[in-house]
Motif scaffolding. Structure first.
Motif, PDB file in Angstrom:
ATOM      1  N   GLU A 131       0.210   1.284 -21.746  1.00 28.16           N
ATOM      2  CA  GLU A 131       0.460   2.545 -21.239  1.00 28.16           C
ATOM      3  C   GLU A 131      -0.459   1.381 -19.487  1.00 28.16           C
ATOM      4  O   GLU A 131       0.340   2.500 -18.446  1.00 28.16           O
ATOM      5  N   GLU A 132      -1.289   0.646 -19.490  1.00 30.42           N
ATOM      6  CA  GLU A 132      -1.673   0.194 -18.347  1.00 30.42           C
ATOM      7  C   GLU A 132      -0.836  -0.291 -17.794  1.00 30.42           C
ATOM      8  O   GLU A 132      -1.317  -1.114 -16.119  1.00 30.42           O
ATOM      9  N   ARG A 133       0.248  -1.377 -18.711  1.00 31.80           N
ATOM     10  CA  ARG A 133       1.203  -2.442 -17.634  1.00 31.80           C
ATOM     11  C   ARG A 133       2.220  -1.265 -17.210  1.00 31.80           C
ATOM     12  O   ARG A 133       2.071  -1.571 -16.616  1.00 31.80           O
ATOM     13  N   SER A 134       2.844   0.163 -17.776  1.00 32.89           N
ATOM     14  CA  SER A 134       4.051   0.190 -17.392  1.00 32.89           C
ATOM     15  C   SER A 134       2.721   1.169 -16.253  1.00 32.89           C
ATOM     16  O   SER A 134       4.047   1.340 -14.954  1.00 32.89           O
ATOM     17  N   THR A 185      10.266   2.929 -20.708  1.00 35.52           N
ATOM     18  CA  THR A 185      10.711   2.343 -22.096  1.00 35.52           C
ATOM     19  C   THR A 185      10.610   1.417 -22.510  1.00 35.52           C
ATOM     20  O   THR A 185      10.333   1.098 -23.813  1.00 35.52           O
ATOM     21  N   ALA A 186       8.955   1.537 -22.854  1.00 37.70           N
ATOM     22  CA  ALA A 186       8.057   0.419 -22.660  1.00 37.70           C
ATOM     23  C   ALA A 186       7.576  -0.136 -24.556  1.00 37.70           C
ATOM     24  O   ALA A 186       8.162  -0.542 -25.585  1.00 37.70           O
ATOM     25  N   HIS A 187       6.795   1.432 -25.253  1.00 34.44           N
ATOM     26  CA  HIS A 187       6.611   2.018 -26.377  1.00 34.44           C
ATOM     27  C   HIS A 187       8.422   1.567 -27.694  1.00 34.44           C
ATOM     28  O   HIS A 187       8.436   1.634 -28.905  1.00 34.44           O
ATOM     29  N   GLN A 188       8.771   2.676 -26.410  1.00 29.90           N
ATOM     30  CA  GLN A 188      10.813   1.991 -27.799  1.00 29.90           C
ATOM     31  C   GLN A 188      10.977   0.407 -27.756  1.00 29.90           C
ATOM     32  O   GLN A 188      11.509   1.083 -28.861  1.00 29.90           O
ATOM     33  N   HIS A 189      10.750  -0.555 -27.158  1.00 30.26           N
ATOM     34  CA  HIS A 189      11.524  -1.808 -26.862  1.00 30.26           C
ATOM     35  C   HIS A 189      10.129  -2.702 -27.498  1.00 30.26           C
ATOM     36  O   HIS A 189      10.655  -3.451 -28.223  1.00 30.26           O
ATOM     37  N   LEU A 190       8.976  -2.297 -27.767  1.00 31.06           N
ATOM     38  CA  LEU A 190       7.923  -2.616 -27.883  1.00 31.06           C
ATOM     39  C   LEU A 190       6.955  -2.332 -29.108  1.00 31.06           C
ATOM     40  O   LEU A 190       6.286  -3.496 -29.420  1.00 31.06           O
ATOM     41  N   ASP A 191       6.867  -0.863 -29.033  1.00 30.00           N
ATOM     42  CA  ASP A 191       6.196  -0.655 -30.385  1.00 30.00           C
ATOM     43  C   ASP A 191       6.287  -1.574 -32.263  1.00 30.00           C
ATOM     44  O   ASP A 191       7.507  -1.761 -31.905  1.00 30.00           O
ATOM     45  N   THR A 192       5.392  -0.791 -32.199  1.00 26.45           N
ATOM     46  CA  THR A 192       5.857  -1.767 -34.424  1.00 26.45           C
ATOM     47  C   THR A 192       7.179  -1.030 -34.792  1.00 26.45           C
ATOM     48  O   THR A 192       6.683   0.296 -34.747  1.00 26.45           O
ATOM     49  N   LEU A 238       9.731  -8.941 -14.616  1.00 29.38           N
ATOM     50  CA  LEU A 238       9.702  -8.069 -15.295  1.00 29.38           C
ATOM     51  C   LEU A 238       9.413  -7.401 -17.036  1.00 29.38           C
ATOM     52  O   LEU A 238       8.542  -7.177 -16.724  1.00 29.38           O
ATOM     53  N   PRO A 239      10.190  -7.893 -17.436  1.00 25.68           N
ATOM     54  CA  PRO A 239      10.095  -7.329 -19.000  1.00 25.68           C
ATOM     55  C   PRO A 239       9.399  -8.522 -19.500  1.00 25.68           C
ATOM     56  O   PRO A 239       9.318  -8.240 -20.427  1.00 25.68           O
ATOM     57  N   ALA A 240       9.438  -9.639 -19.481  1.00 31.77           N
ATOM     58  CA  ALA A 240       8.304 -10.096 -20.029  1.00 31.77           C
ATOM     59  C   ALA A 240       7.467 -10.146 -19.231  1.00 31.77           C
ATOM     60  O   ALA A 240       6.448 -10.648 -21.172  1.00 31.77           O
ATOM     61  N   LEU A 241       6.719  -9.768 -18.302  1.00 35.68           N
ATOM     62  CA  LEU A 241       5.425  -9.088 -17.989  1.00 35.68           C
ATOM     63  C   LEU A 241       5.001  -8.191 -19.277  1.00 35.68           C
ATOM     64  O   LEU A 241       3.645  -7.901 -19.592  1.00 35.68           O
ATOM     65  N   MET A 242       6.209  -6.336 -19.134  1.00 39.53           N
ATOM     66  CA  MET A 242       6.122  -5.980 -19.645  1.00 39.53           C
ATOM     67  C   MET A 242       6.118  -5.991 -21.031  1.00 39.53           C
ATOM     68  O   MET A 242       4.908  -5.371 -21.752  1.00 39.53           O
ATOM     69  N   ALA A 243       6.363  -7.534 -21.524  1.00 34.20           N
ATOM     70  CA  ALA A 243       6.281  -7.864 -23.074  1.00 34.20           C
ATOM     71  C   ALA A 243       5.072  -9.041 -23.210  1.00 34.20           C
ATOM     72  O   ALA A 243       4.492  -9.422 -24.624  1.00 34.20           O
ATOM     73  N   GLY A 244       4.376  -8.709 -22.588  1.00 34.05           N
ATOM     74  CA  GLY A 244       2.957  -9.129 -23.190  1.00 34.05           C
ATOM     75  C   GLY A 244       3.014 -11.013 -22.541  1.00 34.05           C
ATOM     76  O   GLY A 244       1.683 -11.615 -22.768  1.00 34.05           O
TER      77      GLY A 244
END
Length: 538
Positions: free
Chosen positions: A90-93, A142-149, A190-196
């Protein structure tokens, strides 16, 4: 005399007289340049001059990085990445959504800088900004859609709980090109950052200022300091050190350099994604809407003066509509306005450098000398600026001409007739590239069926490249010598993660129960597998 643009601040008019010299002359405020260039990790004491292709005037002296600076950049990035990987999505988004708004808030400043460094028309610069903003918003939403367990079926229903985690790779190295200096410098990161992950970026030497401003805005949006490092210098000096220290490499550039990057990544057993060259075809079928096709061809061929990996360099037109299409296409091309301007009035700007101009001129001269006909353009325009070349249409190009199979990467297109669509598809598939293609037809279903026969990573129906490139949920990349890996969509963020499977076994072990023989266990296990098959279980 100097005058600041009240919306941006850094621009200064040059000393030219527009009535006698149409070539633009711009400069940047020294303090503004210093504020950007201090972001470069550099201790060498060396600088490199950057000049604007619009008029050839110097814009800045960029501090240059050495191998030790690359080491320092990666060390800082690794320290920052540890805390960032624990930051909630949520903070990254929220940072990405603030970045989205900042890009539009600082629109004029960004567009001015892109125009000054690359020489492109303002409308082409705006497409960069829009694409970057869309990328930030897409991955924020879409961060949760792609990265959630994610739960998947376990080995034994009810007894095996299996999950897939997405673990960041660590520090991603990004080597970006000059042709789209805003979006290509940032959109892959950007997606690299979003992925951590953290990022160490090496933008192209010709367009460093744009990349530095875009990075600065990321920090203004809330990105932690040190998470995105920037180094500057020739790829031949910094490329290998970056690959040696990265956990993943994202490269956009030539096929020749891409092969070297892939080999060096393979030696280290790290992944890479490569967007490389293209010799992209457009097919105008016999039922094509000709006005729309002619408009699309102008955009597809001459956007950014043809310096676009997905631009069209080969137009295959059905016999039945060839003459009518060519008449419209030539008329629209000849009506285009060229100029060295930062306003919205020009259709096409400058090439980036003397090397690009030399390549374009050589391809056209070679084709004409061997019998090709120039239907429009064909000349350099030094009266407008040092690297201007007219939008050019060639007819009668044959395989012995350089521009037939080699990427020109400039405002030059070759026209070819076809009678049979299967022949057009076969000719479009010729060569080693497979990045982008376009089909114009009134029958969308027919166009989509033909698209499946084209060996290209993206195919646009009734559009040149914008439909796929602007569809952020769809992967974008090339087949064959046009690259490997994909940006955008799920593939664009998953490339920066390691898939980790975690399975928890409950109730019964995956082994013989106490006192049971291996043979008995195997029989019971076989019965269970047969039963699950009958029940339709995976």
């Amino acid at each position: 005399m100097s005058a600041q643009n009240p919306q941006t601040g850094p621009l200064v008019d040059g000393p030219h007289d527009p009535e006698h010299d149409p070539r633009a002359s711009y400069a940047l405020e020294p303090g503004y340049v210093a504020g950007l260039t201090r972001r470069v990790v550099s201790t060498t004491g060396r600088t490199a001059e950057v000049a604007s292709p619009l008029g050839g005037q110097p814009l800045a002296h960029i501090p240059q990085s050495g191998a030790e600076d690359v080491d320092a950049a990666f060390a800082r990035a690794r320290r920052a990445q540890v805390a960032w990987a624990r930051t909630p999505l949520e903070e990254r988004s929220a940072i990405f959504l603030r970045y989205h708004d900042l890009l539009f808030d600082r629109r004029d400043e960004l567009l001015d800088l892109v125009g000054l460094e690359s020489g492109k028309a303002r409308k082409d610069a705006y497409l960069e900004l829009a694409h970057l903003a869309l990328t930030a918003r897409y991955y924020a939403r879409t961060a949760h859609q792609h990265l959630d367990t994610r739960r998947v079926a376990g080995m034994i229903p009810g007894a095996t709980r299996t999950e897939i985690n997405r673990i960041p790779k660590g520090v991603v190295g990004i080597i970006s090109p000059w042709n789209y200096p805003l979006t290509m410098a940032i959109c892959d990161g950007l997606p690299a950052l979003m992925a951590g992950n953290a990022v160490v970026a090496k933008p192209d030497a010709q367009t460093m200022l744009t990349a530095l401003l875009a990075t600065q805005l990321l920090e203004e949006a809330g990105m932690p300091a040190d998470l995105w490092q920037v180094v500057a210098g020739p790829g031949r000096e910094l490329g290998a050190p970056m690959i040696q220290r990265s956990d993943y490499i994202c490269f956009t550039g030539s096929t020749a350099t891409g092969r070297i990057v892939a080999q060096q990544c393979a030696d280290r057993l790290i992944g890479c994604s490569l967007e490389l060259g293209g010799k992209n075809p457009m097919l105008v079928l016999r039922d094509a809407p000709l006005e729309r096709a002619a408009d699309g061809a102008v955009r597809g061929v001459f956007s950014n003066a043809g310096q676009l990996c997905v631009s069209m360099e080969r137009l295959f037109v059905a016999d039945q509509v060839y003459d009518r299409f060519v008449e419209r296409f030539v008329a629209r091309t000849e009506a285009m306005t060229l100029g060295a301007s930062l306003d919205w009035s020009v259709d096409m700007g400058s090439l980036i450098s003397q090397d690009q101009l030399d390549t374009v001129q050589a391809h056209v001269d070679d084709a004409v000398a061997k019998g090709a006909r120039v239907l429009a353009g064909g000349r350099a325009r030094p009266d407008l600026g040092p690297y201007f070349f007219e939008p050019t249409i060639l007819e009668g190009v044959t395989p012995d001409m350089t521009c037939f199979g080699h990427e020109t990467f400039g405002p030059v297109v070759s026209l070819y007739r076809f009678h049979d669509e299967s022949d057009a598809v076969a000719r479009a598939n010729e060569g080693d590239y497979g990045l982008n293609a376009s089909i114009y037809t009134r029958d969308g279903a027919r166009g989509r069926a033909l698209a499946r026969q084209l060996r290209c990573g993206t195919v646009n129906i009734n559009e040149a490249y914008g439909a796929t490139f602007g569809s952020l949920a769809a992967p974008m990349g090339g087949m064959r010598d046009s690259g490997m890996g994909r940006r955008q969509g799920a593939e664009g963020i998953h490339r920066y993660t390691e898939a980790q499977s975690v399975a928890t076994q409950r109730l019964v072990p995956i082994a013989p129960m106490l006192g049971m023989s291996e043979e008995t266990n195997a029989k019971l296990f076989t019965l269970g597998l047969r039963a699950m098959k009958k029940l339709g279980k995976a």
